[in-house]
Every structure is written in structure tokens, then in C-alpha cells.
Design an enzyme around this catalytic site. Structure first.
Site, PDB file in Angstrom:
ATOM      1  CG  HIS A   1      -1.533   1.012   1.372  1.00 40.32           C
ATOM      2  ND1 HIS A   1      -1.301   2.207   1.871  1.00 40.32           N
ATOM      3  CD2 HIS A   1      -3.507   0.659   1.540  1.00 40.32           C
ATOM      4  CE1 HIS A   1      -2.285   3.119   1.926  1.00 40.32           C
ATOM      5  NE2 HIS A   1      -3.681   2.052   1.579  1.00 40.32           N
TER       6      HIS A   1
ATOM      7  CG  ASP B   1       0.243  -2.115   6.428  1.00 43.00           C
ATOM      8  OD1 ASP B   1      -0.426  -2.682   6.553  1.00 43.00           O
ATOM      9  OD2 ASP B   1       0.582  -2.112   5.280  1.00 43.00           O
TER      10      ASP B   1
ATOM     11  CD  GLN C   1      -6.962  -4.460   3.856  1.00 49.89           C
ATOM     12  OE1 GLN C   1      -7.928  -5.332   4.412  1.00 49.89           O
ATOM     13  NE2 GLN C   1      -6.860  -3.246   3.731  1.00 49.89           N
TER      14      GLN C   1
ATOM     15  CE  LYS D   1      -7.402  -0.584   6.560  1.00 51.61           C
ATOM     16  NZ  LYS D   1      -7.666   0.517   5.594  1.00 51.61           N
TER      17      LYS D   1
ATOM     18  CB  CYS E   1      -4.185   3.188  -1.914  1.00 53.20           C
ATOM     19  SG  CYS E   1      -5.054   4.817  -1.600  1.00 53.20           S
TER      20      CYS E   1
END
Ligand code: C6P
Length: 410
Positions: free
Chosen positions: A127, A204, A207, A230, A368
Site C-alpha cells: 500500500h 503492515d 488487512q 478496519k 492506494c
């Protein structure tokens, strides 16, 4: 399919008031969870209860409301610690979200360390939040950004990753689950390989945390970042997990209230962890809401959520594969949470608009992740992303709406 006796989808859906909405006179089918999930009433109530009964600034007052607010704020940190299995609470830093968490590491960890010719290693499926902060810090220091390629299925080329790791690499920063492809990366393997060369790794997890249990100690991640919005929590709040040893050695990211022990014009001493990295009045309601969201996820159980969502992903994949002229972007063996796709004859933005007319919310765009789009030669994709409350019937609605879209554009 998930056993409904074990997974009470009706009761889960009942907890999310917005799921009762109609869009263009059709029942809402919310499949834009990768962008932001919806909120159960338990989260809404926790934030309301804070504002109605306990709200004041935190860590600043001796009066009752400030104590109560502070306790609720600090309790949320304990919940996050447990949720990601950090060794201690002060390894949990509250930030504005994944983006700020990564920028914090770029500026406080990497910037003081990097010199000309050093390297930061990321991947082609990041991202922008895990690309641009590193480009900035490379510009500031003369370091170089190196990128691990991905194959046609959307999987990391691990051989290339190993080749790119070298004595100049000062940090590896890798996405756990790609927001544009759904690929689940073998982060444990990546961390082990990097640690073999004493290179720290940032993951990261924006998600990943909503879709699978994450144990930062088992992974041995040095830094792990995610966002509240999220995972059924509020916007404007997120987490940076960092190993105590690393965080302790890092200078503050921002200066201001709460991050100091004492200030004078001659000099300032900084507060201990985690406050050293939480300058200014924090997002108190966001943090409290995030704590409530994690309680909710724990109550349903991440194992059960993961199993349900995996069933949805498999079902949706087979349904969408049957549609002529539809191409799935991202066919990794290990996937979670989402399907990106393009249609031969329809631009993704038109897909988004047409699906909305059927009550179906998907995201259309580059997500993104423009380098991913460029890798697959598409300007954008449409993306259906799943959450614990989605149903198989909703996948059927999605598939029918896509077919209708194709017919309209014939
Ligand atoms: N992806 C999406 O629709 P923030 O905006 O800081 O909460 O999260 C940034 C971010 C970082 N990493 C990954 C893998 C992400 O998916 C996101 C946010 C959203 O895919 C909004 S662009």
C-alpha cells in the site's frame, strides 16, 4: 460453508445497525470492508458511554472523570496487548492508524540510522503507506528503496527476496495481507530470513488483524502496524507494536504534551514508553472504541471469523470465476478477505456505480496500491472485501449484480 450452529451470523448481523439500511431501495450488501468495516452496537455504545458518563482528558487530571477516562484508555491498551500477544503493554503505541505507525518507524527508527547507500527492502504489493514513508526517508538520508517482485498469481518471489537481502539492508517492511490482491504473505519466513542477517522487520497488518489471529511474539516481528477502523473500531486510531528494546532506543516522533517528564528551556526529558510516542491529547474515544471492537472480535472468535470468511472467499471465487469476461487479479494460493477483479468491457468505476445501484458497496480504484495496478496492466480494479457479517446470499447478490452490469454494457 460455515456451520451456522457454531457461527450465529443472524445474531452477528443484528449487532451491526447499519446492515439494516436500504440503498436505492435494495438491502445494503456491504463489501467494502477492506476500506473500512462497520461498527457493532457494542462499539457505538462504548463510545457513547464514554462521552455520556466518563469523558475528560487522560493522564492529566486528578478529578474523577479524568481518572475514569484514563482507566478506560489504559484498559484498551491492555486489550490490544492481549489481542496481538505483545510481551508488555508499553510495546503498544496508539497512533492515528497504520499510516502514522509506519511513518513513525520511518522517521524515528530508520532516519537516524540510515546513511547513503543503505537499503530499505519492501515489496511490489505494498500500500502507498508502506512505500511513500520509505521514499521520504530515503530522500532524507541517501538510502535506497529496494523492491521484491511478485509473480503473476500475486505472490512474493521469495527467491528474489533472499537475493535482495544483504548487509546494506537496514529494514524490511512487508505487508501481511495485500489490500489489492488479498495475498497472505509468509511473514514468519520473511522475518526469520531477515533476522538471520540481523535485519529488523516491520509488518503492515492493516488487512491481516481483522481476518486472522496475529501473535507478534510468535512471528518475532520487530514492528507491527494496524488500524482500528478496519477491525470494527473507530477511524483515527491505530496501533504501532514495537519491541521494547527498539522503541526504547528510538527518539520521539513528535514533541508535545504527555511525551515528556520535564521541560525547561535548557532541555527536556522524555517520558517512558509508550507515552514517549504519544504526544498531545490522544484520540480517547477512538482508543476506547478500539478496545470495545477487540472485545467484540474476541467474543465471536478470530478462528471462527477466519473460517467463515475463508468460506465466503472460496464461494465468491468460484461464483466470480464462472462469469464470462471477468478476470480476478490476485490468485495467490494463500488469500484472505477480498477479491479484486476487472471486467473486459466495463471500467472499474462504472462497476462500482452499477453495483451501488443494486445496493452492493465495493471499492473501485487503485486501492492506494498503484504499483500493483501497473504490475497487472490495469488502471484500477473493483474489489469485494469481506467481514464477519457477510453472507453467502450477499455473494449471490454480488454475482448477479456483476452479470447485470456486463449485460448493460454489452
Ligand atoms: N487500505 C483500502 O481500501 P490507514 O489509512 O492508515 O488506516 O491504513 C493504510 C493502509 C495500510 N496498509 C494497508 C495494507 C492498507 O490496506 C491500508 C488502508 C484501505 O485498501 C484504504 S486505502
Amino acid at each position: 460453508m460455515t456451520n451456522s450452529a457454531q457461527y450465529d451470523i443472524a445474531s452477528i448481523r443484528n449487532d451491526f445497525p447499519i446492515l439494516g439500511r436500504q440503498i436505492w431501495n435494495k438491502p445494503l450488501v456491504y463489501l467494502d470492508n477492506g476500506a473500512s468495516t462497520q461498527h457493532p452496537k457494542q462499539v457505538i455504545e462504548a463510545v457513547k458511554d464514554l462521552y455520556e458518563n466518563h469523558y475528560s482528558n487522560v493522564h492529566r487530571g486528578v478529578h474523577t472523570l479524568s481518572q475514569e477516562s484514563t482507566n478506560l484508555y489504559d484498559d484498551a491498551r491492555v486489550k490490544v496487548r492481549g489481542f496481538i500477544h505483545a510481551a508488555c503493554v508499553h510495546e503498544v503505541i496508539f497512533t492515528r492508524g497504520t499510516t502514522e505507525s509506519i511513518n513513525l518507524v520511518a522517521q524515528s527508527y530508520a532516519r537516524p540510522l540510515l546513511k547513503e547507500g543503505d537499503e530499505i527492502l519492501i515489496t511490489h504489493m505494498e500500500h502507498h503507506s508502506n512505500i511513500v514513508p520509505w521514499q521520504i526517508v530515503c530522500e532524507q538520508t541517501g538510502a535506497k528503496l529496494k523492491v521484491v517482485p511478485i509473480n503473476d498469481a500475486g505472490e512474493l518471489e521469495l527467491g528474489h527476496f533472499l537475493e535482495l537481502l544483504n548487509e546494506k539492508t537496514k529494514l524490511v517492511s512487508v505487508v501481511h495481507v495485500s489490500n489489492a490482491l488479498g495475498t497472505v504473505n509468509p511473514v514468519k519466513e520473511i522475518i526469520d530470513a531477515a533476522h538471520g542477517m540481523d535485519i529488523p522487520v516491520l509488518v503492515d497488518g492493516a488487512q491481516a488483524v481483522p481476518h486472522m489471529p496475529v501473535d507478534v511474539q510468535a512471528l518475532d516481528a520487530d514492528f507491527y502496524a494496524f488500524s482500528g477502523h478496519k477491525i470494527y473500531g473507530p477511524t483515527g486510531v491505530g496501533v504501532l507494536y514495537g519491541k521494547e528494546k527498539l522503541l526504547k532506543a528510538m527518539p520521539p516522533y513528535q514533541g508535545g504534551g504527555d511525551m515528556i517528564l520535564s521541560v525547561s528551556f535548557e532541555g527536556t526529558t522524555y517520558n517512558q514508553l509508550p507515552y514517549k510516542f504519544e504526544a498531545g491529547t490522544p484520540n480517547i474515544a477512538g482508543v476506547v472504541g478500539l478496545g470495545a471492537a477487540l472485545d467484540y472480535v474476541n467474543k465471536i472468535g478470530l478462528g471462527a471469523i477466519a473460517a467463515h470468511e475463508h468460506g465466503l472467499l472460496m464461494y465468491a471465487t468460484s461464483k466470480l470465476q464462472e462469469i464470462d469476461g471477468l478476470r480476478i487479479i490476485g490468485e495467490a494460493e494463500q488469500k484472505a478477505g477480498l477479491i479484486s477483479f476487472v471486467l473486459d468491457a466495463v471500467h472499474p468505476h462504472d462497476i462500482g456505480t452499477m453495483l451501488d445501484a443494486e445496493g452492493v458497496a465495493v471499492r473501485a480504484g487503485h486501492h492506494c496500491a498503484q504499483p500493483v495496478m501497473e504490475r497487472y496492466g490495469v488502471p484500477a480494479t473493483a474489489r469485494a472485501s469481506f467481514a464477519m457479517y457477510n453472507t453467502y446470499q450477499e455473494i449471490d447478490v454480488l454475482a448477479e449484480a456483476i452479470k447485470k452490469t456486463i449485460n448493460m454494457f454489452k
